[in-house]
Motif scaffolding. Sequence first.
Motif, short mmCIF file in Angstrom:
data_model
loop_
_atom_site.label_atom_id
_atom_site.label_comp_id
_atom_site.label_asym_id
_atom_site.label_seq_id
_atom_site.Cartn_x
_atom_site.Cartn_y
_atom_site.Cartn_z
N GLU A 6 78.47 20.26 -22.17
CA GLU A 6 77.50 20.85 -21.32
C GLU A 6 77.32 19.56 -20.19
O GLU A 6 77.09 19.72 -18.87
CB GLU A 6 76.14 21.31 -21.74
N LEU A 7 77.23 18.18 -20.73
CA LEU A 7 77.22 17.03 -19.63
C LEU A 7 78.45 17.07 -18.91
O LEU A 7 78.18 16.86 -17.54
CB LEU A 7 77.18 15.91 -20.52
N ARG A 8 79.61 17.40 -19.15
CA ARG A 8 80.65 17.35 -18.47
C ARG A 8 80.67 18.27 -17.47
O ARG A 8 80.90 18.20 -16.30
CB ARG A 8 82.01 17.52 -19.18
N ALA A 9 80.03 19.52 -17.54
CA ALA A 9 79.81 20.71 -16.76
C ALA A 9 78.85 20.14 -15.75
O ALA A 9 78.98 20.67 -14.41
CB ALA A 9 79.41 22.01 -17.50
N LEU A 10 77.85 19.47 -16.15
CA LEU A 10 76.89 18.95 -15.01
C LEU A 10 77.61 17.98 -14.18
O LEU A 10 77.53 18.19 -12.87
CB LEU A 10 75.80 18.39 -15.93
N VAL A 11 78.53 17.23 -14.63
CA VAL A 11 79.12 16.25 -13.95
C VAL A 11 80.30 16.80 -12.86
O VAL A 11 80.38 16.47 -11.66
CB VAL A 11 79.95 15.21 -14.85
N ASN A 12 80.89 17.99 -13.20
CA ASN A 12 81.81 18.40 -12.47
C ASN A 12 81.30 19.63 -11.41
O ASN A 12 81.97 20.26 -10.49
CB ASN A 12 82.85 19.30 -13.36
N SER A 13 80.08 20.08 -11.79
CA SER A 13 79.45 21.06 -10.88
C SER A 13 79.18 20.65 -9.57
O SER A 13 78.80 19.45 -9.27
CB SER A 13 78.08 21.65 -11.62
N ARG A 14 79.55 21.78 -8.69
CA ARG A 14 79.38 21.49 -7.16
C ARG A 14 77.99 21.70 -6.89
O ARG A 14 77.37 21.17 -5.78
CB ARG A 14 80.10 22.40 -6.39
N ASP A 15 77.12 22.29 -7.55
CA ASP A 15 75.69 22.70 -7.24
C ASP A 15 74.73 21.52 -7.84
O ASP A 15 73.74 21.62 -7.56
CB ASP A 15 75.32 23.90 -7.87
N VAL A 16 75.25 20.49 -8.67
CA VAL A 16 74.48 19.38 -9.18
C VAL A 16 74.39 18.09 -8.23
O VAL A 16 75.46 17.82 -7.65
CB VAL A 16 75.00 19.03 -10.61
N SER A 17 73.31 17.62 -8.11
CA SER A 17 73.11 16.44 -7.16
C SER A 17 73.91 15.34 -7.76
O SER A 17 74.18 15.22 -8.91
CB SER A 17 71.76 16.09 -6.89
N ALA A 18 74.41 14.27 -6.79
CA ALA A 18 75.12 13.16 -7.22
C ALA A 18 74.26 12.38 -8.18
O ALA A 18 74.57 11.87 -9.13
CB ALA A 18 75.65 12.31 -5.86
N VAL A 19 72.85 12.32 -7.95
CA VAL A 19 71.92 11.72 -8.79
C VAL A 19 72.13 12.05 -10.20
O VAL A 19 72.02 11.43 -11.29
CB VAL A 19 70.61 11.70 -8.50
N LEU A 20 72.00 13.56 -10.48
CA LEU A 20 71.93 14.04 -11.70
C LEU A 20 73.33 13.89 -12.63
O LEU A 20 73.35 13.74 -13.70
CB LEU A 20 71.57 15.76 -11.67
N ALA A 21 74.46 14.26 -11.71
CA ALA A 21 75.71 13.72 -12.12
C ALA A 21 76.10 12.48 -12.70
O ALA A 21 76.49 12.21 -13.70
CB ALA A 21 76.96 14.13 -11.11
N THR A 22 75.47 11.56 -11.88
CA THR A 22 75.44 10.03 -12.55
C THR A 22 74.86 9.84 -13.79
O THR A 22 75.27 9.26 -14.64
CB THR A 22 74.89 9.04 -11.14
N ARG A 23 73.55 10.40 -13.76
CA ARG A 23 72.82 10.36 -15.13
C ARG A 23 73.54 11.03 -16.33
O ARG A 23 73.76 10.57 -17.42
CB ARG A 23 71.31 11.09 -14.95
N ALA A 24 74.38 12.11 -16.01
CA ALA A 24 75.14 12.68 -16.99
C ALA A 24 76.10 11.92 -17.23
O ALA A 24 76.68 11.80 -18.62
CB ALA A 24 75.56 14.22 -16.55
N ARG A 25 76.85 11.16 -16.52
CA ARG A 25 77.93 10.16 -16.70
C ARG A 25 77.38 9.18 -17.67
O ARG A 25 78.12 8.78 -18.49
CB ARG A 25 78.50 9.61 -15.45
N ILE A 26 76.26 8.54 -17.39
CA ILE A 26 75.73 7.60 -18.15
C ILE A 26 75.52 8.08 -19.60
O ILE A 26 76.16 7.21 -20.58
CB ILE A 26 74.28 6.90 -17.63
#
Length: 360
Positions: A6-26
């Motif tokens: 689910e975290l990887r899906a957030l990172v790869n999603s086009r609809d997720v902001s860059a800020v949220l994607a960075t948090r998921a990467r962390i």
Amino acid sequence: MEQDAELRALVNSRDVSAVLATRARIVLWHGEGRRRKDIAELAGVSLPTVDRWVRRHAEHGLAGLDDRDRAAPRVQVPPRVRARVVALTRTSPPVETGLSHWSTRGLAGYLKRVEGICVSWSYVARVWREEGLAPHRHATFKLSKDPAFAEKVSDVVGLYLDPPGGAVVLSIDEKTQIQALDRTQPLLPLDFGVTEKRTHDYVRHGVTNLFAALDVGTGRVIGECRPTRDGANFLAFLKKAVKPHTGKEVHVVLDNLSTHTTPEVEAWLEENPHVRFHFTPVGSSWINQIETWFGILTRQSIRRGTFTSVNVLIKQIKDYIDTWNVDAKPFAWTATSEEILAKVRLVQTNIKKLVDNNAK
């Protein structure tokens, strides 16, 4: 793990902001065992920020990554729901559903019935289109038609689970045609004199080919970008990959491609009997561990990157490999050859039943 998916899906999603994607990467990097200072450097944040999002995720899951203190616009479908749809789509339906693969209505119904998540089948269909998912066309893995499938699986998996004492196991392959896409450039009309080849609204500055070797025992990676993928370049990289292990027995897991079996490569193997090739079955690259690393490289470094030239792309790949090796850890391979072969037999049986039923 389901949470990682689910975290990887957030990172790869086009609809997720860059800020949220960075948090998921962390959170993902923390789960991989990376050091706090390395995570902070990769994400471009402070150490307290790393601690905060790791703690928030531990306490509240994906919901903890939403910054509710900010006045963000209301999203009709939360990112965590989209991430759950993507994660479920990429797995086989539970046995109790009786489904061979997900349909849009089947997935929407399962989410409502089992997890209490209400989304429409049309929303699921839109997510599939945007993410390029087609579960009705793809199985969990491709069935190989290699007549020596069982023998090759047993050979390679045996190296992973019980490598010869004192030997080194290297997983080698090439990731070809990596594009240097400049995602910051506006798309100009052709009559402006812009001659670069475009992919969607990006400017493409060229491609490179990455040769990489994963040390299965340590998790360390050796990589090298070359302009072409051929037997000569493969042999040059192979020599570089095995050189640090002089005096040891080296087992190399790789695909049985023409570039890997040229007369020059065969002659070199005869001159270096301490190096042995172990070929994966045809159409079964998933058994080669370097493919897992390629997937991580793509998600964490390339997919969202902006590269103004091939040299910039090559430097980013090199920097990523250097950072990976600072705290490299081996992948934990758990599936035995017997388990893999049993799953293949089950899939083959289900396919036969489906064909027989359709023929009636």
